[in-house]
Design a protein around this motif. Structure first.
Motif, mmCIF file in Angstrom:
data_model
loop_
_atom_site.group_PDB
_atom_site.id
_atom_site.type_symbol
_atom_site.label_atom_id
_atom_site.label_comp_id
_atom_site.label_asym_id
_atom_site.label_seq_id
_atom_site.Cartn_x
_atom_site.Cartn_y
_atom_site.Cartn_z
ATOM 1 N N SER A 31 6.572 22.765 -81.333
ATOM 2 C CA SER A 31 5.447 22.034 -81.903
ATOM 3 C C SER A 31 4.200 22.091 -81.014
ATOM 4 O O SER A 31 3.137 21.604 -81.396
ATOM 5 C CB SER A 31 5.840 20.573 -82.135
ATOM 6 O OG SER A 31 6.247 20.010 -80.913
ATOM 7 N N ALA A 32 4.308 22.703 -79.853
ATOM 8 C CA ALA A 32 3.139 22.816 -78.962
ATOM 9 C C ALA A 32 2.058 23.653 -79.651
ATOM 10 O O ALA A 32 2.367 24.478 -80.505
ATOM 11 C CB ALA A 32 3.554 23.464 -77.650
ATOM 12 N N PRO A 33 0.771 23.446 -79.271
ATOM 13 C CA PRO A 33 -0.314 24.219 -79.878
ATOM 14 C C PRO A 33 -0.056 25.727 -79.752
ATOM 15 O O PRO A 33 0.516 26.169 -78.762
ATOM 16 C CB PRO A 33 -1.544 23.833 -79.058
ATOM 17 C CG PRO A 33 -1.198 22.539 -78.434
ATOM 18 C CD PRO A 33 0.291 22.514 -78.261
ATOM 19 N N ALA A 34 -0.468 26.492 -80.783
ATOM 20 C CA ALA A 34 -0.231 27.934 -80.796
ATOM 21 C C ALA A 34 -0.935 28.632 -79.637
ATOM 22 O O ALA A 34 -0.465 29.626 -79.122
ATOM 23 C CB ALA A 34 -0.699 28.532 -82.115
ATOM 24 N N ARG A 35 -2.079 28.087 -79.237
ATOM 25 C CA ARG A 35 -2.829 28.681 -78.148
ATOM 26 C C ARG A 35 -3.248 27.613 -77.146
ATOM 27 O O ARG A 35 -3.417 26.447 -77.505
ATOM 28 C CB ARG A 35 -4.084 29.392 -78.671
ATOM 29 C CG ARG A 35 -3.754 30.657 -79.426
ATOM 30 C CD ARG A 35 -4.994 31.405 -79.861
ATOM 31 N NE ARG A 35 -4.666 32.773 -80.230
ATOM 32 C CZ ARG A 35 -4.672 33.799 -79.395
ATOM 33 N NH1 ARG A 35 -5.028 33.633 -78.133
ATOM 34 N NH2 ARG A 35 -4.342 35.009 -79.803
ATOM 35 N N ALA A 36 -3.411 28.030 -75.892
ATOM 36 C CA ALA A 36 -3.932 27.139 -74.869
ATOM 37 C C ALA A 36 -4.801 27.951 -73.931
ATOM 38 O O ALA A 36 -4.652 29.181 -73.848
ATOM 39 C CB ALA A 36 -2.792 26.476 -74.104
ATOM 40 N N GLU A 37 -5.724 27.275 -73.227
ATOM 41 C CA GLU A 37 -6.618 27.965 -72.305
ATOM 42 C C GLU A 37 -6.007 28.048 -70.920
ATOM 43 O O GLU A 37 -5.529 27.041 -70.382
ATOM 44 C CB GLU A 37 -7.948 27.203 -72.205
ATOM 45 C CG GLU A 37 -8.933 27.565 -73.272
ATOM 46 C CD GLU A 37 -10.294 26.927 -73.005
ATOM 47 O OE1 GLU A 37 -10.475 26.270 -71.955
ATOM 48 O OE2 GLU A 37 -11.177 27.102 -73.865
ATOM 49 N N CYS A 38 -6.065 29.231 -70.335
ATOM 50 C CA CYS A 38 -5.625 29.395 -68.955
ATOM 51 C C CYS A 38 -6.440 28.451 -68.064
ATOM 52 O O CYS A 38 -7.661 28.386 -68.203
ATOM 53 C CB CYS A 38 -5.830 30.841 -68.514
ATOM 54 S SG CYS A 38 -5.607 31.095 -66.743
ATOM 55 N N PRO A 39 -5.789 27.720 -67.143
ATOM 56 C CA PRO A 39 -6.513 26.754 -66.303
ATOM 57 C C PRO A 39 -7.531 27.419 -65.376
ATOM 58 O O PRO A 39 -8.489 26.792 -64.945
ATOM 59 C CB PRO A 39 -5.396 26.081 -65.493
ATOM 60 C CG PRO A 39 -4.239 27.025 -65.546
ATOM 61 C CD PRO A 39 -4.357 27.745 -66.861
ATOM 62 N N ILE A 40 -7.345 28.697 -65.065
ATOM 63 C CA ILE A 40 -8.240 29.394 -64.145
ATOM 64 C C ILE A 40 -9.300 30.207 -64.891
ATOM 65 O O ILE A 40 -10.491 30.038 -64.691
ATOM 66 C CB ILE A 40 -7.454 30.328 -63.194
ATOM 67 C CG1 ILE A 40 -6.334 29.559 -62.469
ATOM 68 C CG2 ILE A 40 -8.397 31.003 -62.197
ATOM 69 C CD1 ILE A 40 -6.794 28.400 -61.601
ATOM 70 N N SER A 41 -8.883 31.104 -65.779
ATOM 71 C CA SER A 41 -9.843 31.999 -66.433
ATOM 72 C C SER A 41 -10.342 31.466 -67.777
ATOM 73 O O SER A 41 -11.238 32.040 -68.378
ATOM 74 C CB SER A 41 -9.212 33.378 -66.646
ATOM 75 O OG SER A 41 -8.112 33.288 -67.542
#
Ligand SMILES: [Zn+2]
Length: 176
Positions: A31-41
């Motif tokens: 159920s986690a979001p399909a996409r997430a942002e890399c914490p660095i880039s």
């Protein structure tokens, strides 16, 4: 056996076999979001399966895997490979036991991790024969059900898209 195995080998080789969530298109059903942002880039990244991390992180890093959804960062200039959208440590190229294609330009890096097609091996075949047999050979293995991209490829997916685009790049250079 995966449903793609019924497709003609040419269709698989052309990387046209990832349809309807079947076969090599690995989709996490969490159920986690399909996409997430890399914490660095800050690269928008797709989910990766836990078993991919379990197979590819260095042995001493396995215990650091948390019970969260991980994502795979493809940015070439970012050394983060796996991260979570939850507040847990991420894993970098240093933590992965193989060289990651999108983050390492070396000829010794695998494009296909299942059947050991490195950049160098593909380049050499093209230099000698004028073309590459890699995608067709890989497709035959996929059809035979012997590939395991989900645990051998750091991105946890079929390599054929990467193989075809690398072959194209090398062929353009050879003929240009
Ligand atoms: Zn990144």
């Amino acid at each position: 056996m995966n449903s793609c195995c019924a497709l003609p080998v040419e269709v698989i080789a052309a990387d046209q076999h990832k349809i309807n969530d079947d076969c090599c298109l690995v989709t996490e059903k969490t159920s986690a979001p399909a996409r997430a942002e890399c914490p660095i880039s800050k690269t928008s990244s797709r989910k990766v399966q836990r078993k991919t991390l379990e197979h590819l992180l260095k042995p001493e890093k396995i215990a650091a895997i948390q019970n969260v959804q991980y994502y795979y960062c493809t940015a070439p200039d970012c050394n983060v490979v796996y991260f979570s959208n939850e507040n847990v440590p991420h894993f970098t190229v240093e933590d992965v036991s193989v060289k990651v294609l999108s983050k390492d330009n070396g000829d010794d890096v695998n494009v296909c991790y299942c059947f050991n097609w490195t950049r160098g091996r593909i380049k050499e075949e093209i230099a000698q024969t004028g073309k590459s047999s890699a995608s067709l050979q890989i497709a035959r293995e996929v059809k035979a059900g012997t590939c395991s991209c989900d645990i051998k490829n750091p991105k946890g997916e079929c390599c054929l898209g990467d193989v075809n685009s690398f072959v194209k790049t090398v062929s353009l250079k050879e003929n240009g």
